[in-house]
Each structure stands twice: as structure tokens, then as C-alpha cells.
Scaffold this motif. Sequence first.
Motif, PDB file in Angstrom:
ATOM      1  N   LEU A 277      27.037  -4.864  41.887  1.00 13.57           N
ATOM      2  CA  LEU A 277      25.570  -3.819  41.939  1.00 13.57           C
ATOM      3  C   LEU A 277      24.481  -4.206  41.075  1.00 13.57           C
ATOM      4  CD1 LEU A 277      26.949  -0.078  41.345  1.00 13.57           C
ATOM      5  CD2 LEU A 277      25.343  -0.901  43.051  1.00 13.57           C
ATOM      6  N   ALA A 278      24.802  -5.079  39.828  1.00 15.62           N
ATOM      7  CA  ALA A 278      23.885  -5.912  39.382  1.00 15.62           C
ATOM      8  C   ALA A 278      23.476  -6.792  39.743  1.00 15.62           C
ATOM      9  CB  ALA A 278      24.569  -6.140  37.765  1.00 15.62           C
TER      10      ALA A 278
ATOM     11  N   GLN B   3      31.620  -2.691  42.789  1.00 21.69           N
ATOM     12  CA  GLN B   3      31.868  -3.079  41.271  1.00 21.69           C
ATOM     13  C   GLN B   3      30.563  -3.097  40.559  1.00 21.69           C
ATOM     14  OE1 GLN B   3      35.000  -2.713  39.904  1.00 21.69           O
ATOM     15  NE2 GLN B   3      35.559  -2.130  41.917  1.00 21.69           N
ATOM     16  N   GLN B   4      30.465  -2.941  39.418  1.00 24.01           N
ATOM     17  CA  GLN B   4      29.250  -2.998  38.440  1.00 24.01           C
ATOM     18  C   GLN B   4      28.693  -4.464  38.572  1.00 24.01           C
ATOM     19  OE1 GLN B   4      27.466  -0.769  37.239  1.00 24.01           O
ATOM     20  NE2 GLN B   4      26.075  -2.071  36.326  1.00 24.01           N
TER      21      GLN B   4
ATOM     22  N   VAL C 106      30.414   8.047  38.107  1.00 23.29           N
ATOM     23  CA  VAL C 106      29.768   6.814  39.028  1.00 23.29           C
ATOM     24  C   VAL C 106      28.820   7.472  40.208  1.00 23.29           C
ATOM     25  CG1 VAL C 106      32.029   6.228  40.222  1.00 23.29           C
ATOM     26  CG2 VAL C 106      29.995   4.641  39.771  1.00 23.29           C
TER      27      VAL C 106
ATOM     28  N   GLU D 167      22.150  -0.410  35.900  1.00 31.52           N
ATOM     29  CA  GLU D 167      23.027  -0.652  34.785  1.00 31.52           C
ATOM     30  C   GLU D 167      23.483   0.654  34.156  1.00 31.52           C
ATOM     31  OE1 GLU D 167      20.086  -2.470  32.138  1.00 31.52           O
ATOM     32  OE2 GLU D 167      19.908  -4.123  33.582  1.00 31.52           O
ATOM     33  N   ASP D 168      23.043   1.649  34.611  1.00 31.50           N
ATOM     34  CA  ASP D 168      23.666   3.042  33.887  1.00 31.50           C
ATOM     35  C   ASP D 168      24.730   3.474  34.834  1.00 31.50           C
ATOM     36  OD1 ASP D 168      23.457   5.167  31.796  1.00 31.50           O
ATOM     37  OD2 ASP D 168      22.636   6.244  33.413  1.00 31.50           O
ATOM     38  N   ILE D 169      25.042   2.684  35.939  1.00 35.91           N
ATOM     39  CA  ILE D 169      26.180   3.377  36.667  1.00 35.91           C
ATOM     40  C   ILE D 169      27.390   2.843  36.274  1.00 35.91           C
ATOM     41  CG2 ILE D 169      27.241   3.261  39.086  1.00 35.91           C
ATOM     42  CD1 ILE D 169      24.453   2.988  40.066  1.00 35.91           C
ATOM     43  N   GLY D 170      28.336   3.736  35.974  1.00 36.51           N
ATOM     44  CA  GLY D 170      29.817   3.304  35.406  1.00 36.51           C
ATOM     45  C   GLY D 170      30.544   4.841  34.856  1.00 36.51           C
TER      46      GLY D 170
ATOM     47  N   LYS E 196      25.137   6.992  41.029  1.00 38.49           N
ATOM     48  CA  LYS E 196      24.853   6.345  42.322  1.00 38.49           C
ATOM     49  C   LYS E 196      23.754   7.178  43.141  1.00 38.49           C
ATOM     50  CE  LYS E 196      28.462   3.035  43.312  1.00 38.49           C
ATOM     51  NZ  LYS E 196      29.493   2.643  44.393  1.00 38.49           N
TER      52      LYS E 196
END
Length: 289
Positions: free
Chosen positions: A111-112, A107-108, A152, A145-148, A156
Motif C-alpha cells: 500500500l505504501a 499488505q501495508q 483495516v 500510512e494510517d491503515i492497519g 481503507k
Amino acid sequence: MWIRSSCLIFALFLSGCGLTQVQKDSISQFSRSSASFGDTVTTQLIDARSTVMDLNTSVLTLTPQRIKDRDKIDGALPPDRISARIRAAETLQSYADLLLALVEDTQQAELAAASAKFKESIRGLDPDSRKLSEEQLTGVGELVEDIGGLIVEYKKKKAIEAIVPEADAQVQRIADLFASEFNTDGPVAKYVNAMGLLAVTAADSVLDDTNATVQDRIPAVEANRKGIETKRKTDAIYPGLAAAAAQLKAAHGDIVKGVKENKITLARLNELTKTVKELAAHTRLMLKH
């Protein structure tokens, strides 16, 4: 309507342009091995200092004149030196966690968190050990932060392709540090072994004394045991640590090449995995109390 459909099709197309399964599996394998290596190094560094303090205590009990500076019971392994190396080991672990988060279904928020931990670990390194600039660390954060959204997997992949090559110099620096420290002729290995020999020598002076009483011999026998066990422990683990550090450096080089060329060489990665597993087993055995 046509524009929306085209955008959806394009997004779905990009979502399929992620890392290959072989790339994911290889990066995952490297990450897990690196994290295990970092954990083992940390355990061994803490144990090395504890062992030296224990050995020096025994020497002080038997022949105090052999210890020149009695205020420094940890000798050449003071907290600042050990903590600097532990921070380097933890940096490897945080990097491994970040890579793992990028190749797994993460999940984001996770990742963060992995990205933030990695950046903090780099910033915590001593200046001479740090190889990533603030600009590069900012770039890592922006990529994560740009992943989503629908693309996705594509994002990645782009993050991996950017982060892995830039992190290579840092990985090499840390790997070289531990390869040299734990090499048979390295400073940590030589010093810990020397302290073990000192304890055995101190014990010999009592055990060889025909006038020594049983009470005299009890701490001498214990010092002798500690010295011998120290030698056995370092012989069983330290060469493997040095070898694993070199293998980690080589394997990361293969990962760098693999993310660029979509082709991973597994031989050195498998060597690293095997060595790290053996080290973990030896550590559990030799440090079991």
C-alpha cells in the motif's frame, strides 16, 4: 477487562464497516480498465512517434524537398512532447494501482509503495496538467500510512472516500487531454494521418512516373504501404482511445458518487471496460510486426 472487551468489540464493529462488495468490485474494475487504458495510450504514443519518423524517412528518400526541416525527423512529435503525455498516462496507471491496493487484500508495505508511486507520478506532471496540491498529496500518504490493525477495512474505506473525490479533477484533466489528442480532429490524430498522406503522395510521384525504374519503384511501393497502413491503424485505434478517455472520465465520476452514496452505476463503467478491451486487441493486432 470490560474496557478492553468493549474496545475489541468496537474495533470488530468498525472492521465490518468497510466498502460493500459491489463498491470493491466496481473500483477494482475501474482500476484495471484505467491501467490498461494508460498502458495502451503509452504504447500508441511511442508508436506514433516511431511511425512519423519512419514515414518521414521514406519521404526523404523519394522527395526530400517535401521535408522542410530535415533535422527534425520526428516532426511535431519530439521526445519532450511525447514524454509529457506518457507521464500523464503513467499517472493514471499509478492511480489505478493505488485504488486496486486499497480494495484488495494488500499488505501495508505494498500500500505504501502504491501511494508513493502515485504521489511521484503527480509531481512528475507538467504544471498545467497537475491538479493535486502538495497538501492533498500529503493527505493521501497519511491516509494510507494510517491503515492497519483490526479496523483495516474501515480505514481503507475512509481512505477511498477521501482520495477518490480529490483525485477526480486530476483524472478529468488527463482524460480530457487524451480525448482531445486522439479525437479525429485532435493534434496527434491529424498529424500522424497527415504524415501518412504525405508518404502516399511522395510515392505517387514515383509510381505515376512512366520513366521510373523498378529500383525507383521499390522504396515508393514501401512508402505507399506505410502510408496506407498508418491510415488504417489510426482509424482503427485513435477514435477508440478518444472514446475511452471520455468514458473513463464519466466512469470515475460515477465512482466518486458511488463511494459517497454507497451505490454504483455500472453502465458507463462497463462501456469503458468493453472499449479498453477492444483497444488492447486492436493494438496487439495493428502493432504486431
